[in-house]
Design a protein around this motif. Structure first.
Motif, mmCIF file in Angstrom:
data_model
loop_
_atom_site.group_PDB
_atom_site.id
_atom_site.type_symbol
_atom_site.label_atom_id
_atom_site.label_comp_id
_atom_site.label_asym_id
_atom_site.label_seq_id
_atom_site.Cartn_x
_atom_site.Cartn_y
_atom_site.Cartn_z
ATOM 1 N N LEU A 74 46.734 56.644 -0.688
ATOM 2 C CA LEU A 74 47.352 55.327 -0.727
ATOM 3 C C LEU A 74 48.139 55.094 -2.016
ATOM 4 N N ASP A 75 48.475 56.173 -2.704
ATOM 5 C CA ASP A 75 49.277 56.046 -3.916
ATOM 6 C C ASP A 75 50.661 55.500 -3.577
ATOM 7 N N ASP A 76 51.258 54.808 -4.530
ATOM 8 C CA ASP A 76 52.576 54.220 -4.325
ATOM 9 C C ASP A 76 53.602 55.257 -3.871
ATOM 10 N N ALA A 77 53.681 56.368 -4.602
ATOM 11 C CA ALA A 77 54.709 57.366 -4.316
ATOM 12 C C ALA A 77 54.539 57.960 -2.921
ATOM 13 N N PHE A 78 53.285 58.149 -2.493
ATOM 14 C CA PHE A 78 53.034 58.721 -1.166
ATOM 15 C C PHE A 78 53.454 57.741 -0.072
ATOM 16 N N LEU A 79 53.062 56.503 -0.174
ATOM 17 C CA LEU A 79 53.398 55.511 0.859
ATOM 18 C C LEU A 79 54.897 55.230 0.894
ATOM 19 N N LEU A 80 55.538 55.353 -0.259
ATOM 20 C CA LEU A 80 56.970 55.092 -0.323
ATOM 21 C C LEU A 80 57.767 56.062 0.551
ATOM 22 N N ARG A 81 57.257 57.279 0.718
ATOM 23 C CA ARG A 81 57.936 58.252 1.596
ATOM 24 C C ARG A 81 58.072 57.702 3.006
ATOM 25 N N PHE A 82 57.025 57.066 3.480
ATOM 26 C CA PHE A 82 57.005 56.577 4.861
ATOM 27 C C PHE A 82 57.864 55.322 5.016
ATOM 28 N N LEU A 83 57.893 54.488 4.006
ATOM 29 C CA LEU A 83 58.761 53.320 4.051
ATOM 30 C C LEU A 83 60.232 53.737 4.068
ATOM 31 N N ARG A 84 60.590 54.686 3.239
ATOM 32 C CA ARG A 84 61.984 55.148 3.213
ATOM 33 C C ARG A 84 62.385 55.806 4.521
ATOM 34 N N ALA A 85 61.472 56.580 5.089
ATOM 35 C CA ALA A 85 61.790 57.278 6.342
ATOM 36 C C ALA A 85 62.003 56.315 7.502
ATOM 37 N N ARG A 86 61.477 55.093 7.381
ATOM 38 C CA ARG A 86 61.629 54.096 8.450
ATOM 39 C C ARG A 86 62.336 52.833 7.950
ATOM 40 N N LYS A 87 63.181 53.014 6.929
ATOM 41 C CA LYS A 87 64.052 51.953 6.427
ATOM 42 C C LYS A 87 63.296 50.655 6.120
ATOM 43 N N PHE A 88 62.116 50.830 5.546
ATOM 44 C CA PHE A 88 61.285 49.728 5.045
ATOM 45 C C PHE A 88 60.863 48.752 6.147
ATOM 46 N N ASP A 89 60.804 49.261 7.366
ATOM 47 C CA ASP A 89 60.202 48.499 8.463
ATOM 48 C C ASP A 89 58.700 48.766 8.405
ATOM 49 N N TYR A 90 57.908 47.765 8.054
ATOM 50 C CA TYR A 90 56.476 47.968 7.820
ATOM 51 C C TYR A 90 55.780 48.568 9.039
ATOM 52 N N ASP A 91 56.028 48.015 10.209
ATOM 53 C CA ASP A 91 55.325 48.468 11.412
ATOM 54 C C ASP A 91 55.666 49.912 11.743
ATOM 55 N N ARG A 92 56.943 50.255 11.643
ATOM 56 C CA ARG A 92 57.358 51.627 11.947
ATOM 57 C C ARG A 92 56.848 52.605 10.887
ATOM 58 N N ALA A 93 56.818 52.169 9.641
ATOM 59 C CA ALA A 93 56.287 53.024 8.580
ATOM 60 C C ALA A 93 54.795 53.273 8.785
ATOM 61 N N LEU A 94 54.069 52.242 9.182
ATOM 62 C CA LEU A 94 52.643 52.396 9.455
ATOM 63 C C LEU A 94 52.421 53.360 10.613
ATOM 64 N N GLN A 95 53.198 53.230 11.680
ATOM 65 C CA GLN A 95 53.047 54.130 12.822
ATOM 66 C C GLN A 95 53.356 55.569 12.429
ATOM 67 N N LEU A 96 54.373 55.759 11.585
ATOM 68 C CA LEU A 96 54.704 57.099 11.115
ATOM 69 C C LEU A 96 53.556 57.691 10.309
ATOM 70 N N LEU A 97 52.941 56.890 9.461
ATOM 71 C CA LEU A 97 51.806 57.357 8.662
ATOM 72 C C LEU A 97 50.633 57.754 9.559
ATOM 73 N N VAL A 98 50.348 56.936 10.557
ATOM 74 C CA VAL A 98 49.270 57.263 11.493
ATOM 75 C C VAL A 98 49.613 58.542 12.264
ATOM 76 N N ASN A 99 50.858 58.654 12.712
ATOM 77 C CA ASN A 99 51.281 59.852 13.437
ATOM 78 C C ASN A 99 51.176 61.102 12.554
ATOM 79 N N TYR A 100 51.512 60.948 11.287
ATOM 80 C CA TYR A 100 51.427 62.057 10.334
ATOM 81 C C TYR A 100 50.016 62.645 10.325
#
Length: 339
Positions: A74-100
């Motif tokens: 849950l480090d900032d730098a790690f979570l930031l990867r998922f936000l950038r990959a989904r253009k800072f859409d929280y829901d899509r970033a969360l789904q990407l993290l779960v899918n990962y």
């Protein structure tokens, strides 16, 4: 480090501020982007530097609330990867993290013992490497050469492990998180026997990871020297591709001029009509192998919860495998025809 303990540390409801003063701090995020890339991230990814840490905390809170046993870093730098990959859409970033995490847990042949030293034979074969120079858009070019693989030496899953570790190394760079990557795949010499190893079951899993299970932006896939058999291979792949990704595939055949319209000769090796010298895989291999300890540390933070169930996985088991096996039987005549 478990997912539960991480969320206990970061959830707003987890104790008073005075209690949290005694908890260990997370690594402090320091932005390494140039002013130009900060502007690009703002325009293309909706990333606002003044809100960046607020957005990361919002994603962290969502993980802790909705997936407290995910077992993620849950480090900032790690979570930031998922936000950038989904253009800072929280829901899509969360789904990407779960899918990962889902993808990693659903394919043990690929993700168990995942470290550079374990895929050294693949690296030495030259199956996958990264060109030493960036393209004009600041993107790394990942070069994949299936003809370098000898199936009798190791299974196809070893190749997939090597590609995955290559992407994990690249995505550590904030520049890559913003700019994305380009893939150059050379299918020269790919025979029907090799193509048969890449059936719909494997194709679906690999594409599922690249499209929906990994925080990287694939901006273009350039296919060079594809034989007629590739029509059959692409027929297997295409049903699993989203339209946006499918439109980023460029089939050049043996036309190097066509390739050079997408990747300039100045960064290409001589093998592809470039002026950057012979293709040298040693530098990337050394860099990846030298990252062994970093990978062991990073992956140690991704904990498989003891109560996780295969039924929760994005890529499920026997039913999908049977369906893909049926699809493969249907594809074989087409593969033979194309060959």
């Amino acid at each position: 480090m478990s997912g539960d303990s991480d969320c206990t540390r970061t959830s707003p409801s987890a104790g008073s501020p005075s209690d949290n003063e005694f908890l260990p701090d997370r690594p402090k995020y320091v932005c390494s982007l140039s002013p130009d890339l900060i502007t690009k991230a703002r325009e293309e990814l909706q990333e606002k530097p003044e809100w960046r840490l607020r957005d990361v905390q919002a994603l962290r809170d969502m993980v802790c609330k909705d997936y407290p046993s995910l077992g993620t870093c849950l480090d900032d730098a790690f979570l930031l990867r998922f936000l950038r990959a989904r253009k800072f859409d929280y829901d899509r970033a969360l789904q990407l993290l779960v899918n990962y995490h889902t993808c990693r847990r659903s394919w043990p042949e690929v993700f168990n013992n995942l470290k550079p030293s374990a895929i050294k034979p693949v690296l030495e074969s030259g199956f996958v490497t990264v060109l030493p120079h960036l393209d004009p858009e600041g993107r790394h070019v990942v070069c994949i050469r299936p003809d370098r693989w000898t199936p009798s030496n190791y299974p196809i899953t070893e190749n997939i492990r090597a590609i995955y570790l290559t992407l994990e190394k690249l995505i550590q760079s904030e520049e890559t998180q913003v700019n994305g990557i380009v893939i150059l795949a050379d299918y020269k010499g790919v025979s029907l026997s090799k193509a048969s190893h890449f059936g719909p079951f494997v194709a679906k899993k690999v594409i599922g990871i690249l499209q929906d299970g990994f925080p990287i932006r694939i901006k273009a896939v350039n296919i060079i020297n594809e034989p007629r058999i590739f029509k059959g291979i692409f027929a297997i792949i295409k049903p699993f591709l989203k339209e946006k990704i499918a439109n980023r595939f460029f089939l050049h055949g043996c036309d190097l001029n066509s390739l050079h319209q997408n990747i300039p000769p100045v960064i290409l090796p001589e093998e592809y009509g470039g002026t950057a010298g012979k293709l040298d895989i040693s530098a990337w291999n050394e860099l990846l192998l030298a990252s062994e300890e970093d990978f062991l540390h990073d992956f140690s933070q991704l904990v498989l919860p003891c109560d996780s169930s295969p039924h929760d996985m994005l890529v499920s088991g026997d039913a999908d495998e049977k369906q893909c096996d049926d699809s493969l039987r249907g594809m074989k005549p087409q593969l033979y025809y194309c060959y």
